[in-house]
Design a protein around this motif. Sequence first.
Motif, short mmCIF file in Angstrom:
data_model
loop_
_atom_site.label_atom_id
_atom_site.label_comp_id
_atom_site.label_asym_id
_atom_site.label_seq_id
_atom_site.Cartn_x
_atom_site.Cartn_y
_atom_site.Cartn_z
N MET A 9 43.78 42.21 -18.93
CA MET A 9 42.94 42.36 -20.45
C MET A 9 43.75 43.13 -21.46
O MET A 9 44.51 43.95 -21.15
CB MET A 9 41.75 43.25 -20.10
N LYS A 10 43.70 42.41 -22.69
CA LYS A 10 44.49 43.09 -23.68
C LYS A 10 43.87 44.51 -24.12
O LYS A 10 42.71 44.85 -24.00
CB LYS A 10 44.43 42.21 -24.83
N ALA A 11 44.80 45.26 -24.71
CA ALA A 11 44.49 46.76 -24.84
C ALA A 11 43.13 46.75 -26.01
O ALA A 11 42.32 47.47 -25.91
CB ALA A 11 45.86 47.67 -25.29
N ARG A 12 43.30 45.79 -26.81
CA ARG A 12 42.33 45.59 -27.86
C ARG A 12 40.98 45.49 -27.29
O ARG A 12 39.95 46.09 -27.83
CB ARG A 12 42.67 44.39 -28.72
N LYS A 13 41.03 44.58 -26.16
CA LYS A 13 39.57 44.56 -25.61
C LYS A 13 39.09 45.59 -24.74
O LYS A 13 37.93 45.88 -25.07
CB LYS A 13 39.59 43.26 -24.70
N ILE A 14 40.04 46.34 -24.29
CA ILE A 14 39.87 47.57 -23.51
C ILE A 14 39.14 48.39 -24.50
O ILE A 14 38.17 49.22 -24.40
CB ILE A 14 41.01 48.12 -22.82
N ALA A 15 39.80 48.60 -25.55
CA ALA A 15 39.16 49.62 -26.79
C ALA A 15 37.92 49.20 -27.26
O ALA A 15 37.04 50.07 -27.40
CB ALA A 15 40.23 49.50 -27.93
N LEU A 16 37.64 47.89 -27.25
CA LEU A 16 36.39 47.42 -27.66
C LEU A 16 35.40 47.82 -26.71
O LEU A 16 34.10 48.37 -27.20
CB LEU A 16 36.48 45.77 -27.67
N CYS A 69 30.38 39.66 -36.11
CA CYS A 69 31.08 40.34 -34.87
C CYS A 69 31.57 39.35 -34.03
O CYS A 69 32.58 39.59 -33.42
CB CYS A 69 30.26 41.23 -34.18
N ILE A 70 31.18 38.21 -34.00
CA ILE A 70 31.54 36.93 -33.09
C ILE A 70 33.06 36.37 -33.74
O ILE A 70 33.68 36.19 -32.79
CB ILE A 70 30.67 36.00 -33.09
N LYS A 71 32.94 36.34 -35.03
CA LYS A 71 34.10 35.93 -35.61
C LYS A 71 35.29 36.98 -35.40
O LYS A 71 36.55 36.49 -35.00
CB LYS A 71 33.99 35.82 -37.17
N GLU A 72 35.10 38.34 -35.48
CA GLU A 72 35.95 39.29 -35.34
C GLU A 72 36.63 39.15 -33.80
O GLU A 72 37.76 39.43 -33.65
CB GLU A 72 35.46 40.53 -35.82
N TYR A 73 35.61 39.07 -33.13
CA TYR A 73 35.97 39.06 -31.69
C TYR A 73 36.83 38.05 -31.27
O TYR A 73 37.94 38.18 -30.50
CB TYR A 73 34.74 38.87 -30.71
N GLN A 74 36.66 36.67 -31.63
CA GLN A 74 37.69 35.67 -31.34
C GLN A 74 39.08 35.98 -32.02
O GLN A 74 39.92 35.42 -31.63
CB GLN A 74 37.10 34.35 -32.25
N LYS A 75 39.26 36.87 -32.95
CA LYS A 75 40.46 37.20 -33.34
C LYS A 75 41.21 38.06 -32.34
O LYS A 75 42.33 38.19 -32.66
CB LYS A 75 40.46 37.70 -34.78
N LEU A 76 40.48 38.96 -31.45
CA LEU A 76 41.07 39.68 -30.81
C LEU A 76 42.07 39.22 -29.75
O LEU A 76 41.73 38.18 -29.18
CB LEU A 76 40.26 40.55 -29.81
#
Lengths: 116, 167
Positions: B1-8, B160-167
């Motif tokens: 899991m990427k750090a960004r997703k963990i942060a999310l 939010c969905i759009k931004e999530y896909q960029k993660l």
Amino acid sequence: MKTGDWILIFAVLLAAALLFLFAQPFSGAIKATVFVNGRAVAEIDLARVKTAYTMEAGGCVLQVEPGRICFQRGHCPDQTCAEAGWLSRAGQTAACLPNRTVVVLSGAPDGVTGGV
Amino acid sequence: MKARKIALWGVMGALTLAICFLENLWELPFLPPGARPGFSNIVTVLAALTVGIGGIFYLTALTVLFALLTRGVTACLMSLAGGILSGGLTALLLKGSRRPFSLFGVAIAGACAHNAGQLAMACFLTQTGAVWLYGPILLVFSLISGAITGTILRLAAPYCIKEYQKL
């Protein structure tokens, strides 16, 4: 908004209306028994009370309304009985100790107060 | 899991708890004590739309734990009952591609389910059926709070969905 949303909103309103109509607290035959000095002096079927009235028992004044009963204020020094408020469910009680008067509610054969 | 997703996940949890905390600060008129608009459901649904159904259960578990720590066992049990029903129903409604409701409907259903769960638990805890007398007013209240939540969701979800896909 999808059609499903409107159906949902309608269903919720319908459920609220049905609950409001059928989940009345006084649907059971609730009997209020008034005791003075440990002796039952009156029995009132609260479900059958159509108009509000007051009655005297042991020096206390009781207010009787359709489905509920309450001690009126001002007939004893400590007012604990009146603080108990309106009684409408089986099992509720209120007592006026200075006047040795107790009201006990019983009944509810349809299980309205039985819990789940 | 990427750090960004963990942060999310962390941000979602913090948001949920912050909303729960703010909602605990005041009581609403005409409603039984403890009734809240449940705006944290916004975060729950957004979590489901981005990280998936697991997000719902993560956030529900968090709110239940939060209720236990801040408001005691009774509040925890109430929160648990509401959370399970509401979370389960939301997960079910968002599953698959053919959804019967829009996000508006999902929010309303979630709010109603939450209140139904809490009422059932209150009924069980107090051993009286009298709490069902709160049913009608709570349902109408769920409809209003769900409509507000749903409107916010419809505005926020695409972004939010759009931004999530960029993660």
